[in-house]
Design an enzyme around this catalytic site. Sequence first.
Site, PDB file in Angstrom:
ATOM      1  CG  LEU B  65      -1.898   1.181   1.311  1.00 16.62           C
ATOM      2  CD1 LEU B  65      -2.921   1.128   0.176  1.00 16.62           C
ATOM      3  CD2 LEU B  65      -2.620   1.205   2.661  1.00 16.62           C
ATOM      4  CB  ALA B  66       2.686   2.936  -2.762  1.00 14.33           C
ATOM      5  CG  HIS B  67       0.362   5.299   2.516  1.00 18.32           C
ATOM      6  ND1 HIS B  67       0.778   3.996   2.631  1.00 18.32           N
ATOM      7  CD2 HIS B  67       0.259   5.768   3.784  1.00 18.32           C
ATOM      8  CE1 HIS B  67       0.908   3.688   3.926  1.00 18.32           C
ATOM      9  NE2 HIS B  67       0.606   4.748   4.641  1.00 18.32           N
ATOM     10  CB  SER B  68       3.713  10.100   1.307  1.00 15.69           C
ATOM     11  OG  SER B  68       4.551  10.800   2.199  1.00 15.69           O
TER      12      SER B  68
END
Lengths: 90, 150
Positions: B65-68
């Site tokens: 789950l790619a996020h910033s």
Amino acid sequence: MKIVTVCGMGIGTSVLLKMNTEKALRALDLDGEVEAADIGVARGMARSAQIVLTSAELAEEIGDVSAQVIVIDNFTDSEEIGRKLSEALG
Amino acid sequence: MSLSTWLPEGAVRIRAEASDWRGAVRLSGEALTEAGAAEPAYTDEMIRTIEELGPYIVIAPGFALAHSRPSPAVRRAGLSWITLREAVPFGSAKNDPVDVVVGLAALDHEGHLEMMSELARVISDPELLAALRAAGSEDEARGVLDAVGS
């Protein structure tokens, strides 16, 4: 019982983990309040919590807290979460 | 509501090619940008998050789950959905290699909970996730999501 789910940013993985932890609690017929937190505020929140759930990478960053820190490998697996919660609660 | 609702045109890439984890995250960021959820700068922020905090975003076998964090580079809450032709390692001890990357952009901590709830439902269902991994086209993937969308 208060449970804190911890991730890096508090918007993604900890939210998913909170949802699956609530599912695991329902399956175990346990009452609990679950809150999602980012690593920055997790230490403070862990002071009033009984259990902290997080990943192996972030468990090291949380360090020494009075709450029991449980490492979850698969955040989407409510059975793993439930099993580890049951073990922790003895 | 089907997860497809939160994946507007441009947000889905099926059997895409990435040579490493940065490439895989970049695909998810480009899809968020194309779908209008984020500016290109958000892609760099997602990569930096993994560089700083490690591969904790790989939260299930083969799934990242790619996020910033919410930032000026986020335009609205949104998701992207990427499956890779070949899985790439992220450095996760338990869940490598990764062949599904979901990109996530959020404006705050609470505004995207309905979307997250639907995402949780989809990725927590092993059969559904297997069907999405096997999908050979965007239409096929959307068909899988629409078939289970409530």
